[in-house]
Scaffold this active site. Structure first.
Site, PDB file in Angstrom:
ATOM      1  N   ARG A  32     -52.512  12.464   2.477  1.00  0.00           N
ATOM      2  CA  ARG A  32     -51.237  11.750   2.662  1.00  0.00           C
ATOM      3  C   ARG A  32     -51.323  10.254   2.366  1.00  0.00           C
ATOM      4  O   ARG A  32     -50.445   9.497   2.775  1.00  0.00           O
ATOM      5  CB  ARG A  32     -50.710  11.942   4.091  1.00  0.00           C
ATOM      6  CG  ARG A  32     -50.585  13.383   4.546  1.00  0.00           C
ATOM      7  CD  ARG A  32     -49.645  14.178   3.693  1.00  0.00           C
ATOM      8  NE  ARG A  32     -49.372  15.499   4.255  1.00  0.00           N
ATOM      9  CZ  ARG A  32     -49.034  16.552   3.533  1.00  0.00           C
ATOM     10  NH1 ARG A  32     -48.934  16.444   2.213  1.00  0.00           N
ATOM     11  NH2 ARG A  32     -48.773  17.708   4.108  1.00  0.00           N
ATOM     12  N   HIS A  38     -48.600  16.925   9.270  1.00  0.00           N
ATOM     13  CA  HIS A  38     -47.201  16.555   9.455  1.00  0.00           C
ATOM     14  C   HIS A  38     -47.014  16.108  10.903  1.00  0.00           C
ATOM     15  O   HIS A  38     -47.717  16.589  11.811  1.00  0.00           O
ATOM     16  CB  HIS A  38     -46.262  17.726   9.162  1.00  0.00           C
ATOM     17  CG  HIS A  38     -46.257  18.167   7.737  1.00  0.00           C
ATOM     18  ND1 HIS A  38     -45.797  17.372   6.709  1.00  0.00           N
ATOM     19  CD2 HIS A  38     -46.676  19.328   7.159  1.00  0.00           C
ATOM     20  CE1 HIS A  38     -45.919  18.031   5.559  1.00  0.00           C
ATOM     21  NE2 HIS A  38     -46.453  19.213   5.802  1.00  0.00           N
ATOM     22  N   ASN A  71     -50.396  15.218  -4.350  1.00  0.00           N
ATOM     23  CA  ASN A  71     -48.978  15.085  -3.995  1.00  0.00           C
ATOM     24  C   ASN A  71     -48.766  14.007  -2.940  1.00  0.00           C
ATOM     25  O   ASN A  71     -48.268  14.235  -1.844  1.00  0.00           O
ATOM     26  CB  ASN A  71     -48.396  16.430  -3.539  1.00  0.00           C
ATOM     27  CG  ASN A  71     -49.110  17.023  -2.346  1.00  0.00           C
ATOM     28  OD1 ASN A  71     -50.279  16.744  -2.110  1.00  0.00           O
ATOM     29  ND2 ASN A  71     -48.405  17.845  -1.587  1.00  0.00           N
ATOM     30  N   HIS A 127     -51.503  25.986  -8.188  1.00  0.00           N
ATOM     31  CA  HIS A 127     -50.675  26.367  -7.041  1.00  0.00           C
ATOM     32  C   HIS A 127     -49.775  27.493  -7.528  1.00  0.00           C
ATOM     33  O   HIS A 127     -48.811  27.255  -8.259  1.00  0.00           O
ATOM     34  CB  HIS A 127     -49.855  25.150  -6.590  1.00  0.00           C
ATOM     35  CG  HIS A 127     -48.871  25.433  -5.500  1.00  0.00           C
ATOM     36  ND1 HIS A 127     -49.061  25.008  -4.203  1.00  0.00           N
ATOM     37  CD2 HIS A 127     -47.675  26.081  -5.498  1.00  0.00           C
ATOM     38  CE1 HIS A 127     -48.029  25.379  -3.460  1.00  0.00           C
ATOM     39  NE2 HIS A 127     -47.178  26.031  -4.225  1.00  0.00           N
ATOM     40  N   HIS A 153     -55.473  28.693  -2.616  1.00  0.00           N
ATOM     41  CA  HIS A 153     -54.979  29.370  -1.397  1.00  0.00           C
ATOM     42  C   HIS A 153     -54.433  30.789  -1.618  1.00  0.00           C
ATOM     43  O   HIS A 153     -53.243  31.053  -1.432  1.00  0.00           O
ATOM     44  CB  HIS A 153     -53.946  28.514  -0.669  1.00  0.00           C
ATOM     45  CG  HIS A 153     -52.974  27.760  -1.521  1.00  0.00           C
ATOM     46  ND1 HIS A 153     -52.194  28.346  -2.499  1.00  0.00           N
ATOM     47  CD2 HIS A 153     -52.649  26.436  -1.541  1.00  0.00           C
ATOM     48  CE1 HIS A 153     -51.432  27.439  -3.054  1.00  0.00           C
ATOM     49  NE2 HIS A 153     -51.695  26.264  -2.512  1.00  0.00           N
ATOM     50  N   ASN A 192     -47.580  27.107   3.258  1.00  0.00           N
ATOM     51  CA  ASN A 192     -47.255  27.674   1.954  1.00  0.00           C
ATOM     52  C   ASN A 192     -48.514  27.833   1.128  1.00  0.00           C
ATOM     53  O   ASN A 192     -49.164  26.837   0.829  1.00  0.00           O
ATOM     54  CB  ASN A 192     -46.266  26.759   1.218  1.00  0.00           C
ATOM     55  CG  ASN A 192     -45.743  27.389  -0.049  1.00  0.00           C
ATOM     56  OD1 ASN A 192     -45.806  28.600  -0.220  1.00  0.00           O
ATOM     57  ND2 ASN A 192     -45.226  26.568  -0.951  1.00  0.00           N
ATOM     58  N   HIS A 240     -59.966  21.403  -0.949  1.00  0.00           N
ATOM     59  CA  HIS A 240     -58.498  21.413  -0.985  1.00  0.00           C
ATOM     60  C   HIS A 240     -57.936  20.846   0.310  1.00  0.00           C
ATOM     61  O   HIS A 240     -57.737  21.553   1.292  1.00  0.00           O
ATOM     62  CB  HIS A 240     -57.995  22.846  -1.180  1.00  0.00           C
ATOM     63  CG  HIS A 240     -56.523  22.941  -1.463  1.00  0.00           C
ATOM     64  ND1 HIS A 240     -56.003  23.868  -2.329  1.00  0.00           N
ATOM     65  CD2 HIS A 240     -55.463  22.229  -1.019  1.00  0.00           C
ATOM     66  CE1 HIS A 240     -54.691  23.725  -2.392  1.00  0.00           C
ATOM     67  NE2 HIS A 240     -54.341  22.731  -1.592  1.00  0.00           N
ATOM     68  N   HIS A 299     -55.100  17.554   1.935  1.00  0.00           N
ATOM     69  CA  HIS A 299     -54.059  16.552   1.683  1.00  0.00           C
ATOM     70  C   HIS A 299     -54.283  15.401   2.649  1.00  0.00           C
ATOM     71  O   HIS A 299     -54.213  15.570   3.865  1.00  0.00           O
ATOM     72  CB  HIS A 299     -52.677  17.164   1.876  1.00  0.00           C
ATOM     73  CG  HIS A 299     -52.397  18.317   0.964  1.00  0.00           C
ATOM     74  ND1 HIS A 299     -51.793  18.165  -0.257  1.00  0.00           N
ATOM     75  CD2 HIS A 299     -52.682  19.635   1.086  1.00  0.00           C
ATOM     76  CE1 HIS A 299     -51.694  19.356  -0.850  1.00  0.00           C
ATOM     77  NE2 HIS A 299     -52.238  20.259  -0.053  1.00  0.00           N
ATOM     78  N   ASP A 338     -56.701  23.609   3.033  1.00  0.00           N
ATOM     79  CA  ASP A 338     -55.363  23.152   2.647  1.00  0.00           C
ATOM     80  C   ASP A 338     -54.804  22.260   3.766  1.00  0.00           C
ATOM     81  O   ASP A 338     -53.617  22.313   4.096  1.00  0.00           O
ATOM     82  CB  ASP A 338     -54.440  24.327   2.361  1.00  0.00           C
ATOM     83  CG  ASP A 338     -53.189  23.930   1.586  1.00  0.00           C
ATOM     84  OD1 ASP A 338     -53.085  22.745   1.188  1.00  0.00           O
ATOM     85  OD2 ASP A 338     -52.302  24.793   1.387  1.00  0.00           O
TER      86      ASP A 338
END
Length: 424
Positions: free
Chosen positions: A65, A309, A95, A179, A232, A278, A61, A63, A305
């Site tokens: 980007r 950013h 996502n 999720h 998560h 989150n 899991h 991300h 997760d």
């Protein structure tokens, strides 16, 4: 190039290995494992004396980007972070911009991953554009290379659509990952709803949001006798719901991340958005419940997760996006909080971080059998280090473990017989 890892404490839960051995690697695969192995003069020897040698970690899991937000991270920089964290396989969430909802985007990820320092397994979206309205073509996603489906980052609001997705995913041999969040219950909250949010005067995220959708997904899976994977997990109630479901034979698996068994919501008093994710950091009772569930087998996997950013985005506590990076700290946090405290064994660590994620995704690896791909993590259980954001390999530095002292340092990461990371 041939390699031989000598004198390492080898742990392989699949094969029942937990002892000092040598591993000889040839043509990217494990050629031999045993004591005092002989090898050719041109073989590169790596002395693993005092080090622990395990199958390469799989983080199911993260991300990346990429595509669409490569100013935060891209496939190659994420793979650098993965290698530095001993991670040789990742599953990347859909996502992105655009979302991973068609074969074209899956192929882009697969092609860009060819030069990565970790194996990349795409997760496709359940609905087009993560909109929650129109289902994607699961067969197309599977054919293009996806191993699972999820609308991670957002829940699938419509229960009937989720029920149908569970069935379709099983038919296409895709892992379906939920999720668990009800956005109506969240209602704009940004941290855990409780004493800290009240004191700070910040709108909170009610735990019933996670608990309700966790229970919904389990009931939808139970009715069809089909599998569901819960992402998560962060609350004590969700843990108890999953534990009870497993007791009654529901085909539910789940994961958590190191911050949920390490940190509490008290970190939010710093008003630092690097502690916002989150689901959010919860209370001490939740940390205790998550820890117990990792130890007793209720929670199947430890993931990160990993959610990069930029510093600019994270500069405003109230307006910052949720998410933290974690690929380079997950092993150390687990070693520090669970292994070195005696709460889990080395064998259990391998199950949580190497074996179970691959089993759930249906991908190869997670063992050190002769003939298997030489994907290997070598680390020092006792070496201490401080998490310095500026030294992380990820393009973004938003770690919730900044300035923390950990034990457990990755020394070598080997991917298909190649050393892709060496601690300096």
């Amino acid at each position: 190039m041939e390699l031989c890892l000598i004198n390492g404490h080898v742990v392989d839960s699949k094969n029942g290995i937990d002892e000092t051995l040598d591993i000889r690697i040839k043509n990217g695969r494990i050629a031999e494992i045993g004591k005092n192995l002989s090898y050719d003069e041109d073989t590169v020897e790596i002395d693993c004396g005092g080090l622990t040698v395990i199958p390469g970690i799989c983080d199911m899991h993260i991300h990346m980007r990429d595509p669409g937000q490569t100013h935060k991270e891209d496939i190659l920089t994420a793979s650098e972070a993965a290698a530095a964290g001993g991670v040789t396989a990742v599953a990347c969430m859909p996502n992105t911009l655009p979302a991973v909802d068609c074969a074209e985007t899956v192929r882009y990820i697969k092609e860009k991953s060819l030069n990565a320092k970790t194996k990349v397994y795409p997760i496709g979206s359940i609905t087009k554009g993560l909109s929650g309205e129109e289902p994607t073509d699961f067969a197309e996603l599977r054919e293009a290379g996806c191993v699972g489906v999820s609308d991670d980052g957002r829940p699938v609001k419509n229960a009937l659509m989720m029920k149908q997705a569970i069935k379709k995913a099983a038919l296409e041999r895709l892992t379906i990952i939920s999720h668990c969040e009800d956005l109506d219950i969240i209602d704009g909250g940004i941290i855990n709803k409780g004493a800290v949010s009240e004191i700070m005067g910040v709108k909170g995220m009610a735990r019933s949001s996670e608990n309700y959708i966790t229970a919904r997904e389990i009931l939808l899976a139970q009715e069809q006798n089909l599998p569901i994977h819960i992402a998560h997990v962060s609350t004590k109630e969700a843990v108890e719901t999953i534990r009870l479901a497993k007791k009654f034979g529901v085909k539910v698996t789940c994961e958590t991340a190191p911050h949920y068994f390490t940190l509490t919501e008290d970190k939010l008093f710093l008003k630092d958005a690097d502690y916002r994710m989150n689901p959010p950091l919860r209370e001490q009772a939740d940390v205790d419940a998550i820890t117990a569930a990792v130890c007793d087998g209720t929670i199947d996997c430890i993931v990160t997760d990993h959610a990069p950013h930029t510093a600019e985005e994270k500069s405003d506590f109230l307006k910052a996006p949720n998410g933290v990076v974690g690929l380079e700290t997950s092993l150390a946090a687990t070693v520090t909080m669970l292994l070195n405290t005696g709460k889990i064994t080395r064998v259990r660590l391998v199950e949580l971080m190497c074996v179970n994620p691959r089993r759930i995704l249906g991908i190869e690896g997670g063992d050190l059998s002769v003939g298997s791909a030489a994907d290997i993590t070598v680390f020092n259980e006792n070496e201490q280090w401080t998490v310095e954001p500026g030294r992380l390999h990820s393009k973004s530095k938003n770690t919730c473990f900044k300035n923390m002292n950990f034990s457990g340092r990755v020394k070598y990461t080997i991917l298909d017989g190649r050393v892709v990371y060496r601690d300096k």
